[in-house]
Design an enzyme around this catalytic site. Structure first.
Site, PDB file in Angstrom:
ATOM      1  N   GLN A   3      57.714  22.620  30.752  1.00 55.18           N
ATOM      2  CA  GLN A   3      57.501  22.927  32.162  1.00 55.18           C
ATOM      3  C   GLN A   3      56.148  22.388  32.633  1.00 55.18           C
ATOM      4  O   GLN A   3      55.136  22.570  31.959  1.00 55.18           O
ATOM      5  CB  GLN A   3      57.561  24.439  32.398  1.00 55.18           C
ATOM      6  CG  GLN A   3      58.892  25.054  32.080  1.00 55.18           C
ATOM      7  CD  GLN A   3      60.004  24.578  33.005  1.00 55.18           C
ATOM      8  OE1 GLN A   3      59.787  23.909  34.012  1.00 55.18           O
ATOM      9  NE2 GLN A   3      61.230  24.908  32.645  1.00 55.18           N
ATOM     10  N   TYR A  32      68.038  25.659  21.579  1.00 51.12           N
ATOM     11  CA  TYR A  32      67.442  24.726  22.543  1.00 51.12           C
ATOM     12  C   TYR A  32      65.932  25.002  22.582  1.00 51.12           C
ATOM     13  O   TYR A  32      65.295  24.978  23.626  1.00 51.12           O
ATOM     14  CB  TYR A  32      68.017  24.890  23.955  1.00 51.12           C
ATOM     15  CG  TYR A  32      69.522  24.947  24.057  1.00 51.12           C
ATOM     16  CD1 TYR A  32      70.276  23.785  24.194  1.00 51.12           C
ATOM     17  CD2 TYR A  32      70.197  26.161  24.032  1.00 51.12           C
ATOM     18  CE1 TYR A  32      71.661  23.842  24.303  1.00 51.12           C
ATOM     19  CE2 TYR A  32      71.580  26.223  24.133  1.00 51.12           C
ATOM     20  CZ  TYR A  32      72.304  25.071  24.269  1.00 51.12           C
ATOM     21  OH  TYR A  32      73.666  25.130  24.378  1.00 51.12           O
ATOM     22  N   ASP A 103      68.011  28.508  26.139  1.00 48.57           N
ATOM     23  CA  ASP A 103      67.325  27.855  27.257  1.00 48.57           C
ATOM     24  C   ASP A 103      67.966  26.476  27.406  1.00 48.57           C
ATOM     25  O   ASP A 103      67.346  25.453  27.125  1.00 48.57           O
ATOM     26  CB  ASP A 103      65.832  27.760  26.956  1.00 48.57           C
ATOM     27  CG  ASP A 103      65.024  27.220  28.125  1.00 48.57           C
ATOM     28  OD1 ASP A 103      65.605  26.931  29.193  1.00 48.57           O
ATOM     29  OD2 ASP A 103      63.793  27.065  27.960  1.00 48.57           O
ATOM     30  N   CYS A 130      67.527  27.127  34.534  1.00 43.24           N
ATOM     31  CA  CYS A 130      66.981  26.440  35.698  1.00 43.24           C
ATOM     32  C   CYS A 130      68.079  26.125  36.706  1.00 43.24           C
ATOM     33  O   CYS A 130      67.830  25.458  37.702  1.00 43.24           O
ATOM     34  CB  CYS A 130      66.272  25.159  35.278  1.00 43.24           C
ATOM     35  SG  CYS A 130      67.379  23.936  34.536  1.00 43.24           S
TER      36      CYS A 130
END
Length: 175
Positions: A3, A32, A103, A130
């Site tokens: 990020q 992940y 994730d 996301c």
């Protein structure tokens, strides 16, 4: 991948760690997992057995280095796709107090990964997403398969855009 908004990524990690304290997890699987952000946080919070899995061997190498640098014992990191690794990993972890952290990329969890989760039914899941559309799709299947959504938090990763991260906690019904 990591990020770019470090302040919000830090807030997301802090929320994860605060929620993790009450779980008393005996094992954590960071699928992940990249460089080990969530898995290493779990180890730092006292989870005795942590496995970080990612498809990128370079990220896995960094996860191993991070674990060594932080002097975390009980952490393993290995390269592999979720589709190929998750079955083996969940079959090996025979505890009701197992935490599965996912994730996934924007596409969400694959059908095979969802089927594997529902087959082995780890006690608690943390789903970092996301993409609200694929998160919604996956949550419908997980809830239909016996999970309860305990909480969801949004993190405004990119202010003034429609993009955000979310952290959703799920518990297996009856766990």
């Amino acid at each position: 991948f990591f990020q770019v908004n470090h302040a919000v990524a830090s807030a997301l990690l802090t929320a994860f760690m605060i929620d993790l304290v009450s779980l008393k997890a005996e094992a954590a699987i960071d699928m992940y997992g990249g460089v080990g952000l969530f898995g290493l946080a779990a180890a730092r919070q006292g989870v005795p057995l942590v496995l970080v899995v990612d498809s990128d061997p370079a990220a896995v190498a960094v996860a191993k280095q991070n674990a060594e640098w932080l002097r975390l014992t009980g952490v393993r990191a290995e390269a592999g796709t979720a589709e190929r690794s998750l079955e083996k990993v969940l079959a090996a972890v025979k505890t009701r107090r197992a935490l599965l952290v996912v994730d996934p990329p924007r596409a969400g969890l694959s059908k095979r990964v969802l089927e594997t989760i529902l087959k082995h039914r780890p006690g608690t899941m943390a789903y970092v997403s996301c993409a609200p559309d694929t998160l919604t799709r996956d949550l419908k299947l997980l809830v239909a398969g016996g999970y309860i959504v305990r909480s969801t938090r949004l993190f405004d990763m990119f202010p003034c855009t429609p993009y955000f991260e979310s952290l959703t906690w799920l518990d297996r019904y009856g766990a």
